[in-house]
Design a protein around this motif. Structure first.
Motif, PDB file in Angstrom:
ATOM      1  N   PHE A 190      55.625   3.702  25.770  1.00 18.98           N
ATOM      2  CA  PHE A 190      54.847   3.539  24.550  1.00 18.98           C
ATOM      3  C   PHE A 190      55.797   3.567  23.350  1.00 18.98           C
ATOM      4  O   PHE A 190      56.838   4.242  23.390  1.00 18.98           O
ATOM      5  CB  PHE A 190      53.808   4.656  24.414  1.00 18.98           C
ATOM      6  N   PRO A 191      55.469   2.864  22.283  1.00 21.85           N
ATOM      7  CA  PRO A 191      56.342   2.856  21.097  1.00 21.85           C
ATOM      8  C   PRO A 191      56.328   4.217  20.407  1.00 21.85           C
ATOM      9  O   PRO A 191      55.432   5.032  20.643  1.00 21.85           O
ATOM     10  CB  PRO A 191      55.714   1.769  20.220  1.00 21.85           C
ATOM     11  N   SER A 193      55.518   5.005  17.507  1.00 17.12           N
ATOM     12  CA  SER A 193      54.315   5.189  16.691  1.00 17.12           C
ATOM     13  C   SER A 193      53.453   3.938  16.800  1.00 17.12           C
ATOM     14  O   SER A 193      53.966   2.844  17.085  1.00 17.12           O
ATOM     15  CB  SER A 193      54.679   5.446  15.225  1.00 17.12           C
ATOM     16  N   PRO A 194      52.146   4.070  16.576  1.00 20.64           N
ATOM     17  CA  PRO A 194      51.251   2.900  16.643  1.00 20.64           C
ATOM     18  C   PRO A 194      51.621   1.814  15.637  1.00 20.64           C
ATOM     19  O   PRO A 194      51.276   0.643  15.825  1.00 20.64           O
ATOM     20  CB  PRO A 194      49.876   3.497  16.330  1.00 20.64           C
ATOM     21  N   ASP A 195      52.321   2.219  14.568  1.00 24.17           N
ATOM     22  CA  ASP A 195      52.698   1.243  13.538  1.00 24.17           C
ATOM     23  C   ASP A 195      53.930   0.434  13.923  1.00 24.17           C
ATOM     24  O   ASP A 195      54.315  -0.496  13.206  1.00 24.17           O
ATOM     25  CB  ASP A 195      52.967   1.963  12.210  1.00 24.17           C
ATOM     26  N   GLN A 196      54.567   0.816  15.050  1.00 22.63           N
ATOM     27  CA  GLN A 196      55.771   0.109  15.495  1.00 22.63           C
ATOM     28  C   GLN A 196      55.588  -0.364  16.943  1.00 22.63           C
ATOM     29  O   GLN A 196      56.218   0.151  17.863  1.00 22.63           O
ATOM     30  CB  GLN A 196      56.995   1.020  15.393  1.00 22.63           C
ATOM     31  N   PRO A 197      54.690  -1.311  17.169  1.00 20.76           N
ATOM     32  CA  PRO A 197      54.430  -1.771  18.541  1.00 20.76           C
ATOM     33  C   PRO A 197      55.625  -2.521  19.114  1.00 20.76           C
ATOM     34  O   PRO A 197      56.501  -2.988  18.380  1.00 20.76           O
ATOM     35  CB  PRO A 197      53.226  -2.704  18.368  1.00 20.76           C
ATOM     36  N   ARG A 204      54.179 -11.654  20.624  1.00 25.12           N
ATOM     37  CA  ARG A 204      52.979 -10.866  20.358  1.00 25.12           C
ATOM     38  C   ARG A 204      53.293  -9.373  20.391  1.00 25.12           C
ATOM     39  O   ARG A 204      54.102  -8.926  21.212  1.00 25.12           O
ATOM     40  CB  ARG A 204      51.896 -11.179  21.394  1.00 25.12           C
ATOM     41  N   PRO A 205      52.656  -8.588  19.513  1.00 23.56           N
ATOM     42  CA  PRO A 205      52.848  -7.134  19.549  1.00 23.56           C
ATOM     43  C   PRO A 205      52.058  -6.520  20.703  1.00 23.56           C
ATOM     44  O   PRO A 205      51.026  -7.050  21.115  1.00 23.56           O
ATOM     45  CB  PRO A 205      52.296  -6.680  18.193  1.00 23.56           C
ATOM     46  N   SER A 206      52.542  -5.417  21.240  1.00 22.30           N
ATOM     47  CA  SER A 206      51.862  -4.738  22.342  1.00 22.30           C
ATOM     48  C   SER A 206      51.961  -3.229  22.152  1.00 22.30           C
ATOM     49  O   SER A 206      53.027  -2.716  21.799  1.00 22.30           O
ATOM     50  CB  SER A 206      52.485  -5.127  23.682  1.00 22.30           C
ATOM     51  N   PRO A 207      50.863  -2.487  22.375  1.00 23.02           N
ATOM     52  CA  PRO A 207      50.884  -1.026  22.217  1.00 23.02           C
ATOM     53  C   PRO A 207      51.565  -0.305  23.377  1.00 23.02           C
ATOM     54  O   PRO A 207      51.697   0.915  23.355  1.00 23.02           O
ATOM     55  CB  PRO A 207      49.395  -0.671  22.148  1.00 23.02           C
ATOM     56  N   TYR A 208      51.990  -1.051  24.402  1.00 26.38           N
ATOM     57  CA  TYR A 208      52.698  -0.439  25.529  1.00 26.38           C
ATOM     58  C   TYR A 208      53.581  -1.495  26.189  1.00 26.38           C
ATOM     59  O   TYR A 208      53.461  -2.694  25.918  1.00 26.38           O
ATOM     60  CB  TYR A 208      51.719   0.139  26.554  1.00 26.38           C
TER      61      TYR A 208
END
Length: 222
Positions: A190-191, A193-197, A204-208
């Protein structure tokens, strides 16, 4: 509702075991040890072009282990296993006895190394088949003792066999085990922070991020 209507009713996810010899459906179901809340449909003595009469089992939301499929082959050879996902048949195979079967049946020879009280190796049988299922027999690779089909069927009827992790595997359980393997192997990240995917190759950005290359041990790959 008629048998014909029952047969055409679809399931969303799960298995359909078709072309079971007539009268064998409940024995097959007994082998599977399905959860008490599993949605199960059984049709017996249904007309069949190839068998004359056949049985059929549909179970929603569950799948089989390879060992369970091997055991079914001794009771209902040449039956058909259909794996259903999102209402569609994703895989279809004819169930046949395996060439070898390990750790399931006990060797009849009490002096066999597999029957030692301590540090006994798992049983290992070569499967010999004939034109009829009744001609099937197992040969122990350790002592060459023979387990005849009548004995095999009796063991199956009495639940005298062992399968690791026996019981139908639910889709939820598969997902849980897979997720645990990813976490244990450090493959799921996981990144900070959520603000740095994470940014994937597609942009594309991804939360994991899942790195399957991190799963290098035998337990995880199994």
């Amino acid at each position: 509702m008629s048998n014909r209507q029952l047969l055409v009713s679809k399931i969303e996810n799960g298995i359909v075991i078709d072309h079971i010899p007539a009268g064998k459906a409940f024995l097959v179901l007994k082998l599977l040890k399905q959860p008490s809340d599993a949605e199960t449909l059984i049709a017996q003595n249904v007309e069949s072009g190839s068998l004359g009469k056949k049985d059929l089992i549909k179970i929603e939301g569950t799948y089989l282990t390879s060992s369970e499929i091997d055991i079914i082959a001794f009771v209902a050879p040449n039956s058909t296993l259909n794996i259903i996902h999102n209402w569609e048949v994703k895989e279809k195979r004819v169930i046949k006895p395996p060439e070898k079967i390990k750790g399931v049946f006990q060797c009849p020879n009490l002096l066999c190394p597999t029957n030692k009280e301590f540090a006994a190796p798992p049983t290992d049988f070569k499967v010999e088949t004939g034109e009829k299922i009744e001609e099937t027999k197992l040969h122990c690779t350790y002592c060459d003792s023979t387990l005849w089909y009548g004995s095999i069927l009796e063991i199956i009827r009495k639940n005298g066999f062992q399968i690791e992790g026996r019981g139908l595997v639910s889709e939820a359980k598969i997902e849980k085990v897979f997720l645990e393997a990813l976490i244990k192997g450090g493959a799921l990240r996981f990144p900070p922070s959520p603000d740095q995917p994470f940014i994937l190759k597609s942009g594309r950005p991804s939360p994991y991020f899942v790195n399957l290359g991190a799963l290098t041990d035998g337990e995880s790959l199994a």
